[in-house]
Design a protein around this motif. Structure first.
Motif, PDB file in Angstrom:
ATOM      1  N   GLN A 165       0.840  -1.201   0.000  1.00 14.12           N
ATOM      2  CA  GLN A 165       0.000   0.000   0.000  1.00 14.12           C
ATOM      3  C   GLN A 165       0.878   1.255   0.000  1.00 14.12           C
ATOM      4  O   GLN A 165       0.643   2.184  -0.770  1.00 14.12           O
ATOM      5  N   GLU A 166       1.909   1.273   0.838  1.00 15.56           N
ATOM      6  CA  GLU A 166       2.793   2.444   0.936  1.00 15.56           C
ATOM      7  C   GLU A 166       3.653   2.637  -0.313  1.00 15.56           C
ATOM      8  O   GLU A 166       3.831   3.761  -0.774  1.00 15.56           O
ATOM      9  N   GLU A 167       4.185   1.550  -0.859  1.00 20.09           N
ATOM     10  CA  GLU A 167       5.122   1.651  -1.975  1.00 20.09           C
ATOM     11  C   GLU A 167       4.445   1.774  -3.332  1.00 20.09           C
ATOM     12  O   GLU A 167       5.026   2.307  -4.275  1.00 20.09           O
ATOM     13  N   MET A 168       3.210   1.242  -3.459  1.00 21.68           N
ATOM     14  CA  MET A 168       2.581   1.165  -4.780  1.00 21.68           C
ATOM     15  C   MET A 168       1.120   1.611  -4.813  1.00 21.68           C
ATOM     16  O   MET A 168       0.484   1.533  -5.853  1.00 21.68           O
ATOM     17  N   GLU A 169       0.599   2.050  -3.656  1.00 14.38           N
ATOM     18  CA  GLU A 169      -0.794   2.468  -3.539  1.00 14.38           C
ATOM     19  C   GLU A 169      -1.752   1.420  -4.098  1.00 14.38           C
ATOM     20  O   GLU A 169      -2.697   1.735  -4.820  1.00 14.38           O
ATOM     21  N   THR A 170      -1.472   0.165  -3.758  1.00 13.81           N
ATOM     22  CA  THR A 170      -2.286  -0.963  -4.224  1.00 13.81           C
ATOM     23  C   THR A 170      -2.608  -1.854  -3.029  1.00 13.81           C
ATOM     24  O   THR A 170      -1.741  -2.122  -2.212  1.00 13.81           O
ATOM     25  N   MET A 171      -3.864  -2.289  -2.955  1.00 12.68           N
ATOM     26  CA  MET A 171      -4.274  -3.213  -1.900  1.00 12.68           C
ATOM     27  C   MET A 171      -4.145  -4.639  -2.438  1.00 12.68           C
ATOM     28  O   MET A 171      -4.598  -4.923  -3.551  1.00 12.68           O
ATOM     29  N   ILE A 172      -3.526  -5.506  -1.632  1.00  6.85           N
ATOM     30  CA  ILE A 172      -3.375  -6.904  -2.033  1.00  6.85           C
ATOM     31  C   ILE A 172      -4.072  -7.823  -1.048  1.00  6.85           C
ATOM     32  O   ILE A 172      -4.341  -7.443   0.090  1.00  6.85           O
ATOM     33  N   GLU A 173      -4.340  -9.018  -1.529  1.00  7.50           N
ATOM     34  CA  GLU A 173      -4.842 -10.096  -0.691  1.00  7.50           C
ATOM     35  C   GLU A 173      -3.700 -11.090  -0.559  1.00  7.50           C
ATOM     36  O   GLU A 173      -3.172 -11.571  -1.565  1.00  7.50           O
ATOM     37  N   VAL A 174      -3.315 -11.383   0.675  1.00  6.22           N
ATOM     38  CA  VAL A 174      -2.172 -12.260   0.929  1.00  6.22           C
ATOM     39  C   VAL A 174      -2.621 -13.713   0.911  1.00  6.22           C
ATOM     40  O   VAL A 174      -3.615 -14.073   1.532  1.00  6.22           O
ATOM     41  N   GLY A 231      -6.724  -1.191  -6.922  1.00  2.81           N
ATOM     42  CA  GLY A 231      -5.717  -0.188  -7.244  1.00  2.81           C
ATOM     43  C   GLY A 231      -4.845  -0.561  -8.434  1.00  2.81           C
ATOM     44  O   GLY A 231      -4.783  -1.708  -8.841  1.00  2.81           O
ATOM     45  N   GLU A 232      -4.212   0.465  -8.959  1.00  2.08           N
ATOM     46  CA  GLU A 232      -3.230   0.325 -10.031  1.00  2.08           C
ATOM     47  C   GLU A 232      -1.865   0.592  -9.409  1.00  2.08           C
ATOM     48  O   GLU A 232      -1.743   1.378  -8.481  1.00  2.08           O
ATOM     49  N   PHE A 233      -0.833  -0.031  -9.917  1.00  2.00           N
ATOM     50  CA  PHE A 233       0.496   0.152  -9.333  1.00  2.00           C
ATOM     51  C   PHE A 233       1.036   1.547  -9.639  1.00  2.00           C
ATOM     52  O   PHE A 233       1.187   1.921 -10.791  1.00  2.00           O
ATOM     53  N   LYS A 234       1.313   2.303  -8.572  1.00  2.00           N
ATOM     54  CA  LYS A 234       1.993   3.591  -8.700  1.00  2.00           C
ATOM     55  C   LYS A 234       3.403   3.378  -8.180  1.00  2.00           C
ATOM     56  O   LYS A 234       3.591   2.838  -7.091  1.00  2.00           O
ATOM     57  N   LEU A 235       4.378   3.786  -8.947  1.00  7.70           N
ATOM     58  CA  LEU A 235       5.773   3.515  -8.587  1.00  7.70           C
ATOM     59  C   LEU A 235       6.323   4.637  -7.703  1.00  7.70           C
ATOM     60  O   LEU A 235       6.854   5.619  -8.192  1.00  7.70           O
ATOM     61  N   LEU A 236       6.169   4.472  -6.397  1.00  6.90           N
ATOM     62  CA  LEU A 236       6.631   5.466  -5.440  1.00  6.90           C
ATOM     63  C   LEU A 236       8.058   5.195  -4.967  1.00  6.90           C
ATOM     64  O   LEU A 236       8.757   6.112  -4.560  1.00  6.90           O
TER      65      LEU A 236
END
Length: 132
Positions: free
Chosen positions: A53-62, A90-95
Motif C-alpha cells: 500500500q505504501e510503496e505502490m498504492e495498491t491493496m493486495i490479498e495475501v 488499485g493500479e500500481f503507482k511507482l513510489l
C-alpha cells in the motif's frame, strides 16, 4: 552483524508474477519481489499489505507462504518471508521503484535479481502455473 526481518509479495495474475526494480539505495536497479520491513507488533501478513500500500498504492490479498530466505549481505543478515498475493484494488503507482514487469515462467529468469530474491525466483517459477 545487524539482522533485518522483511516480507515480500509474489503478486500474480494470469500466470505471471510482478517484479519491481528498486529505485533507491545501495541496490538501485536490481529486481525484487516488492515488500519491506516488518514493524514491531505487526504480523507478517499485515506488514506485506501495508508495505505494498505504501510503496505502490495498491491493496493486495495475501495468500500462502512461499518460504523464508536467509541471506548474509556484507553489512547485515536478511530474513525474508515471501507470500503469494493478488491485487484486490488499485493500479500500481511507482513510489519507490523505477519499473515493474509482469513475468512468466520463462522471462522470470532473465532479470538481474537482488541476491536474496534469487532463491525465491526458482520457487515462484515452479509454482506459477498453479497461481494463474
Amino acid at each position: 552483524m545487524k539482522s533485518i526481518e522483511v516480507v515480500a509479495a509474489a503478486i500474480y495474475k494470469d500466470g505471471k508474477v510482478l517484479a519491481a526494480q528498486r529505485g533507491y539505495g545501495e541496490f538501485k536497479g536490481g529486481w525484487e519481489f516488492p515488500g519491506g520491513k516488518v514493524e514491531p507488533g505487526e504480523s507478517l501478513e499485515e506488514a506485506i499489505v501495508r508495505e505494498i500500500q505504501e510503496e505502490m498504492e495498491t491493496m493486495i490479498e495475501v495468500g500462502e507462504k512461499i518460504g523464508i530466505v536467509e541471506y548474509d549481505y556484507p553489512n547485515f543478515h536478511l530474513k525474508m518471508h515471501c507470500f503469494w498475493a493478488k491485487v484486490k484494488e488499485g493500479e500500481f503507482k511507482l513510489l519507490e521503484h523505477d519499473e515493474v514487469m509482469w513475468l512468466d515462467k520463462k522471462s522470470i529468469q532473465t532479470l538481474q535479481w537482488l541476491p536474496a530474491d534469487v532463491e525465491l525466483v526458482e520457487k515462484v517459477a515452479k509454482r506459477l502455473d498453479y497461481h494463474s
